[in-house]
Scaffold this motif. Structure first.
Motif, PDB file in Angstrom:
ATOM      1  N   GLY A  84     -20.256  -0.146 -16.285  1.00 15.97           N
ATOM      2  CA  GLY A  84     -19.386  -1.102 -16.961  1.00 15.97           C
ATOM      3  C   GLY A  84     -17.985  -0.548 -17.180  1.00 15.97           C
ATOM      4  O   GLY A  84     -16.993  -1.267 -17.043  1.00 15.97           O
ATOM      5  N   ALA A  85     -17.889   0.738 -17.498  1.00 17.06           N
ATOM      6  CA  ALA A  85     -16.582   1.366 -17.687  1.00 17.06           C
ATOM      7  C   ALA A  85     -15.799   1.387 -16.373  1.00 17.06           C
ATOM      8  O   ALA A  85     -14.581   1.171 -16.361  1.00 17.06           O
ATOM      9  CB  ALA A  85     -16.748   2.772 -18.233  1.00 17.06           C
ATOM     10  N   LEU A  86     -16.501   1.614 -15.269  1.00 17.11           N
ATOM     11  CA  LEU A  86     -15.839   1.588 -13.962  1.00 17.11           C
ATOM     12  C   LEU A  86     -15.351   0.181 -13.646  1.00 17.11           C
ATOM     13  O   LEU A  86     -14.215  -0.005 -13.205  1.00 17.11           O
ATOM     14  CB  LEU A  86     -16.786   2.097 -12.870  1.00 17.11           C
ATOM     15  N   ARG A  87     -16.186  -0.814 -13.895  1.00 19.86           N
ATOM     16  CA  ARG A  87     -15.758  -2.202 -13.666  1.00 19.86           C
ATOM     17  C   ARG A  87     -14.567  -2.557 -14.550  1.00 19.86           C
ATOM     18  O   ARG A  87     -13.660  -3.270 -14.125  1.00 19.86           O
ATOM     19  CB  ARG A  87     -16.922  -3.161 -13.899  1.00 19.86           C
ATOM     20  N   GLN A  88     -14.542  -2.042 -15.776  1.00 22.41           N
ATOM     21  CA  GLN A  88     -13.423  -2.303 -16.682  1.00 22.41           C
ATOM     22  C   GLN A  88     -12.121  -1.719 -16.125  1.00 22.41           C
ATOM     23  O   GLN A  88     -11.065  -2.348 -16.234  1.00 22.41           O
ATOM     24  CB  GLN A  88     -13.716  -1.719 -18.075  1.00 22.41           C
ATOM     25  N   GLN A  89     -12.189  -0.557 -15.503  1.00 25.60           N
ATOM     26  CA  GLN A  89     -11.001   0.029 -14.881  1.00 25.60           C
ATOM     27  C   GLN A  89     -10.491  -0.871 -13.747  1.00 25.60           C
ATOM     28  O   GLN A  89      -9.291  -1.061 -13.589  1.00 25.60           O
ATOM     29  CB  GLN A  89     -11.312   1.431 -14.326  1.00 25.60           C
TER      30      GLN A  89
END
Length: 143
Positions: A84-89
């Motif tokens: 999810g953090a990668l998608r947020q980036q």
């Protein structure tokens, strides 16, 4: 946030995870290692292209955040928070760069050969349909 960005990031999710798993943080390297390239499938390759497109449009701080997010996915591939953090980036980069939005949309269109968009609550996107698709409450189908 536009529905288009949300759709692009949702569509990119599996490709990003596959790229992180296949390439690790080497995903940002210019030349594809032959051994890794042979082991990586089309899904990982597209994920790599997505990540590189984002990487090349980022400043130093954006690149560091993106690399950190990829490293977290590499370290914990089953961690939904890391993914999810990668998608947020990726979302952040897409919000800030309309050209990047177009570039990623074109990448997906090239891969699928077509573009299908579902928009709105309970929407269904289908490039082809060989059966019944129903959305809504209390639907009954009788043959």
């Amino acid at each position: 946030m536009s529905a288009e960005i949300v759709q692009l990031v949702e569509q990119a999710g599996p490709y990003l995870s596959a790229a992180a798993g296949a390439y690790g943080v080497q995903v940002f390297g210019r030349a594809e290692d032959a051994a890794v390239g042979a082991a990586a499938d089309a899904t990982a390759s597209l994920g790599r292209r997505i990540l590189q497109a984002v990487w090349h449009r980022q400043g130093e701080q954006g690149r560091a955040a993106l690399a950190s997010a990829v490293e977290d996915v590499v370290q914990e591939p089953d961690n939904v928070d890391a993914a999810g953090a990668l998608r947020q980036q990726i979302k952040r980069a897409l919000r800030e760069d309309e050209d990047l939005q177009r570039e990623l949309a074109e990448l997906f269109a090239q891969v699928s050969g077509s573009s299908v968009v579902a928009s709105g609550e309970r929407s269904i996107a289908s490039d082809s349909n060989s059966g019944v698709q129903i959305t809504g409450d209390d639907a009954h189908v009788t043959q």
